[in-house]
Design an enzyme around this catalytic site. Structure first.
Site, PDB file in Angstrom:
ATOM      1  N   GLY A   1       0.818  -1.204   0.000  1.00 24.53           N
ATOM      2  CA  GLY A   1       0.000   0.000   0.000  1.00 24.53           C
ATOM      3  C   GLY A   1       0.852   1.253   0.000  1.00 24.53           C
ATOM      4  CB  SER A   2       0.120   4.630   1.249  1.00 20.30           C
ATOM      5  OG  SER A   2      -1.015   4.846   0.414  1.00 20.30           O
ATOM      6  CB  THR A   3       4.362   1.388   3.558  1.00 21.94           C
ATOM      7  OG1 THR A   3       4.171   0.157   2.852  1.00 21.94           O
ATOM      8  CG2 THR A   3       3.415   1.444   4.749  1.00 21.94           C
ATOM      9  CG  PHE A   4       5.954   0.751  -3.078  1.00 24.49           C
ATOM     10  CD1 PHE A   4       6.935  -0.213  -2.958  1.00 24.49           C
ATOM     11  CD2 PHE A   4       5.882   1.471  -4.270  1.00 24.49           C
ATOM     12  CE1 PHE A   4       7.822  -0.475  -3.996  1.00 24.49           C
ATOM     13  CE2 PHE A   4       6.759   1.213  -5.317  1.00 24.49           C
ATOM     14  CZ  PHE A   4       7.735   0.239  -5.166  1.00 24.49           C
ATOM     15  CE  LYS A   5       0.415   6.780  -1.833  1.00 23.94           C
ATOM     16  NZ  LYS A   5      -0.743   7.398  -1.164  1.00 23.94           N
TER      17      LYS A   5
END
Length: 615
Positions: A379-383
């Site tokens: 999810g957004s941790t990959f941002k």
């Protein structure tokens, strides 16, 4: 010339060398000897008896006692040269007998052949089995297993204790309903139906009155006993065994218990039923090192009562296993997950080295070590990864970025969580508040190659071995613009373990990704520096997440930086979500995952704050 001939004539002439007769080669009944040894190796005593002249009445009995008394698994023979002994021929042989629970016993023996009715036959005596054997002798053995070595924390302190455990097992003859037993074990101990069936079908369990299934500490046993005791066929045994502190790094350290019938064939010939072995975790992965090897003697027992040692197996003590775990960090991880209702995981690593300081998986009743082997969309941790690629391309923290409530990539709409919109803003704000539409748009200009390269700088698709089986992380190259957009926000085909995402957070703090490792001596694995100049702005952005964005649950923890994530999975709308938080504080990078837990900022961030605050 006359003078030259005269000089030659006066020199002494060396005598001609006398030939030394070669040692005569003794020929013998090679085919008969090889046939006898083949029959011996196959355990074909009947064929051996037919090859013997006037075999004694105890021929079969002594062979059987030799094999059973020493617990011989297999025998291999190599025929040596023959010697003449009058009219007889004596063949030497080399034997390697594999003794169950001890190992290989190598010896030199002899087969004596005589002519009988025109054929070469074995003139057998007990000395054929072993040169020291005589009629009436018995073969026996002793065996002593060494004490199992300890698993140590990073300070050299043992992480395991010796105490009482209760083995939950099954008496196959008392089971009334197989399905009821399997269902009860799965519901209350986490043993799957497949594991239960494998234990019952393993070799040796057909006649067993107690098939061990799982060991539990006393407190856990007291919880499940009321549900299991009434089920016909389930029984319990108490024993002394080595166990980790209740729940402390349980999945990582693993369990020790009696070797099961299912496991015994995999353990090798030096193990016996009843031996204590590692059944999971580090105890299983480093079984050979921790267990050492048994010592023992091969004995010849005379009718007089005298005992002769024929061979001694020199055992090896187990060697301690040093881990990178820090007791206080592990305790903080365990405490942070207390009371979490959903399956969860927390991993912490040293940002400067990659050493794993803590690793915990929940629930304890399930064998899945989801912290190391569970793979989830980040999810957004990959941002964090996507932003590193953007910063490497020249973007700044205050670069202008638009955050509409929805954006289209070809035919697919991408929306923000709960329809949020920030309008025209900056990279700092879209990162802090985790705006999907902004990162989808930015990724389109970034391109798949640049994003793939950034993912690799953070260890995606980089193989490494932390000391236990782990699934790592994968970033398949986006096939089109839609896949690129999904990958940029940690969806689509991107997958990672909690352990790997902890290493991503550590890299954001230190400026270099290092492969995480759990066992001392495994340092020096793969590593990769992040792009020049990205460390400071990336750290600042992650601090902004906590101070003003989606990770405000950790705002009271000094120095905490991080990134929340809410990762969709499944196929049925509305899609369920995993809750993520990855972060760093005081040189420790970590990741929190709550499987199917919901929103990262609401569920994972408070757990992360509790953990980070204890560092």
């Amino acid at each position: 010339m006359a003078a030259f001939l005269a000089a030659c004539a006066s020199r002494p002439v060396a005598p001609a060398p006398v030939p030394v007769p070669a040692e005569p080669v003794v020929t013998g009944p090679v085919a008969e000897a090889e046939g006898y040894l083949r029959a011996w190796a196959a355990g074909d005593v009947a064929s051996m008896r037919r090859a013997v002249v006037n075999p004694p009445a105890y021929f079969e009995v002594m062979h059987q006692q030799f094999r059973d008394g020493l617990r011989i698994v297999s025998s291999q023979f190599e025929l040596g040269p023959f010697q003449r002994d009058g009219d007889a021929r004596v063949a030497t042989y080399r034997a390697v007998h594999l003794l169950r629970g001890l190992g290989e016993w190598e010896l030199e023996g002899a087969l004596r052949f005589v002519r009988h009715q025109g054929q070469w036959r074995v003139q057998w005596t007990p000395a054929t089995l072993h040169p020291e054997a005589r009629e009436g002798d018995l073969f026996s053995r002793t065996r002593t297993a060494p004490q199992r070595a300890d698993i140590l924390d990073s300070q050299g302190t043992p992480l395991t204790l010796h105490g009482e455990v209760i083995t939950i097992g099954v008496d196959p003859t008392r089971v009334r309903n197989h399905a009821d037993v399997a269902a009860a074990l799965q519901a209350h101990t986490g043993v799957s139906t497949a594991q239960f069936d494998a234990a019952l079908s393993a070799a040796g369990t057909a006649t067993s009155r107690f098939v061990p299934i799982i060991d539990l500490p006393p407190a856990r046993y007291q919880q499940v006993r009321p549900a299991l005791a009434p089920v016909p066929g389930i029984f319990f045994r108490r024993k002394s065994a080595r166990t980790p502190t209740d729940g402390f790094a349980a999945h990582t350290l693993g369990r020790v218990g009696e070797v099961t019938a299912e496991l015994l064939p995999q353990m090798g010939p030096t193990y016996l039923p009843g031996d204590l072995v590692g059944l999971s975790g580090l105890e299983r992965a480093y079984e050979v090192q921790l267990a050492g090897s048994p010592s023992g003697d091969v004995l010849l027992m005379r009718p007089s009562g005298k005992t002769q040692v024929l061979f001694h197996f020199e055992g090896e003590p187990g060697a301690p296993l040093s881990t990178t775990l820090r007791r206080e960090v592990q305790a903080a991880a365990e405490a942070a997950l207390d009371g979490v209702a959903h399956p969860a995981a927390l991993v912490a690593v040293n940002s400067a080295t990659g050493a794993i300081l803590a690793v915990a998986s929940r629930p304890l009743s399930q064998p899945l070590h989801r912290a190391l082997t569970g793979r989830y969309p980040p999810g957004s941790t990959f941002k964090v990864v996507t932003t590193e690629a953007l910063l490497a391309r020249g973007m700044r923290v205050d670069s202008p970025v638009a955050c509409p409530p929805m954006t289209m990539v070809r035919t697919k709409p991408f929306r923000n969580f709960e329809g949020e919109s920030l309008g025209d803003t900056t990279l700092r704000q879209v990162f802090a508040h985790s705006c999907n539409t902004a990162f989808v748009t930015l990724a389109t200009g970034l391109g798949g190659d640049a994003l793939s390269a950034a993912a690799r700088r953070f260890g995606f698709d980089v193989p490494y071995f932390p000391g236990l089986t782990s699934a790592g992380a994968s970033f398949p190259a986006p096939a089109d613009a839609i896949e690129l957009a999904a990958a940029a926000i940690g969806q689509g085909r991107v997958l990672a373990t909690p352990m790997h995402m902890a290493s991503v957070a550590a890299a954001a703090e230190s400026g270099e990704w290092r492969a995480p490792y759990l066992v001392e001596g495994l340092d020096g694995g793969p590593s990769s520096p992040l792009s020049d100049g990205v460390r400071a702005p990336l750290s600042a952005l992650m601090r902004a997440v906590v101070m003003e964005g989606s990770g405000k649950a950790g705002r009271q923890v000094p120095g905490l930086g991080g990134k929340t994530g809410t990762a969709e999975f499944g196929t049925v709308a509305p899609l369920p979500t995993h809750a993520w938080f990855i972060g760093f504080r005081k040189g420790v990078g970590f990741a929190v995952l709550v499987e199917g837990g919901g929103v990262g900022g609401r569920v994972a961030a408070p757990i992360a704050a509790k953990f980070a605050g204890a560092l």
